[in-house]
Design an enzyme around this catalytic site. Sequence first.
Site, PDB file in Angstrom:
ATOM      1  N   ASP A  45     -14.080  -4.067 -10.416  1.00  0.00           N
ATOM      2  CA  ASP A  45     -13.048  -3.279  -9.737  1.00  0.00           C
ATOM      3  C   ASP A  45     -12.486  -2.262 -10.716  1.00  0.00           C
ATOM      4  O   ASP A  45     -12.713  -2.350 -11.928  1.00  0.00           O
ATOM      5  CB  ASP A  45     -11.928  -4.213  -9.247  1.00  0.00           C
ATOM      6  CG  ASP A  45     -10.823  -3.433  -8.547  1.00  0.00           C
ATOM      7  OD1 ASP A  45     -11.147  -2.647  -7.644  1.00  0.00           O
ATOM      8  OD2 ASP A  45      -9.652  -3.572  -8.927  1.00  0.00           O
ATOM      9  N   CYS A  49     -14.067  -2.967  -5.342  1.00  0.00           N
ATOM     10  CA  CYS A  49     -13.257  -1.748  -5.254  1.00  0.00           C
ATOM     11  C   CYS A  49     -13.703  -0.885  -4.071  1.00  0.00           C
ATOM     12  O   CYS A  49     -14.867  -0.495  -3.984  1.00  0.00           O
ATOM     13  CB  CYS A  49     -13.423  -0.969  -6.554  1.00  0.00           C
ATOM     14  SG  CYS A  49     -12.501   0.569  -6.575  1.00  0.00           S
ATOM     15  N   CYS A  88      -7.900  -1.102   0.418  1.00  0.00           N
ATOM     16  CA  CYS A  88      -7.653  -0.934  -1.017  1.00  0.00           C
ATOM     17  C   CYS A  88      -7.273  -2.304  -1.562  1.00  0.00           C
ATOM     18  O   CYS A  88      -6.504  -3.040  -0.932  1.00  0.00           O
ATOM     19  CB  CYS A  88      -6.531   0.072  -1.247  1.00  0.00           C
ATOM     20  SG  CYS A  88      -5.991   0.165  -2.974  1.00  0.00           S
TER      21      CYS A  88
END
Length: 283
Positions: A17, A80, A194
């Site tokens: 990430d 991510c 997110c």
Amino acid sequence: MHAVAASQRDLPVAVFDSGVGGLTVLHECLVSLPHEDFLYLGDTGRFPYGTRSPDELRRFAGELAEILLAEGAKLIVVACNSATAAALPELRERLAGRVPVVAVVAPEARLAAATTRNGRVGLLATPATVASGAYDRALADASGGRAALHPVATAELAPLIQAGGEIDERTVAAVERACEPLLGAGVDTVILGCTHYPLVRPAIQRCLGRGVEIVTSGQAIVDEIERELDAAGSAAPSGRRGDYRFLATGDVDEFRRLGTRFLQLPIATVGHVPVAAPTEVAA
Ligand code: DGL
């Protein structure tokens, strides 16, 4: 399923990430797949990703994947959303025949398509993720064109969540600004696109109301990881207790301090890995 050497089953699932946000995804993995070992790499030295260009994100994703392969990853999870949106096709091509790749975006889109009743699905995500159109394509695929995406880009929310110890009025105001267009559009399902947003889920739910279903990446991705491991015959034996460890490209003490809040589990040691300096200044 192929016959796979026991040693392959003992290798870790690797998760990467832009920073500590992906620990919300790792949290779900640790809860749902407690018998697997996990290795997490946070690119904290180059956070945030959400305002970077697709080219830069593709370079970062390739570099992090090579580090994880060198560490013996048996499967790579791109936690991510910004990196997935920009880099997934290239990453899959680069790693084809070497290691399976599981990523966010498509799993949440499938879950949202199965959840929505009125066909109006909201998305909260970074500017990079929204601009990529990745969720529009994934939802269109998953719903056969029956669901419409209402995306809202917010550059401020992830850095605010990352910076703040406690959730304060500025964060709540940013949540309210982001949710307003979704309320106007009458969505009944919202994807938190997110890694950071599950940390402010109560504020988002309060703003949207109880009638709106929230879909998160961590919740959506676990089944897919399990399927990939089974297909490759590389799942760890059940009944054992897996281990988890951490690497960061930025300050390791900061990672441990911030990360515990995102992971909601203890973080022991964090190793440091160097990466190339970014060529762009993140906004
Ligand atoms: N991991 C990033 C994402 O999901 C968090 C935000 C950022 O790095 O800007 O998009």
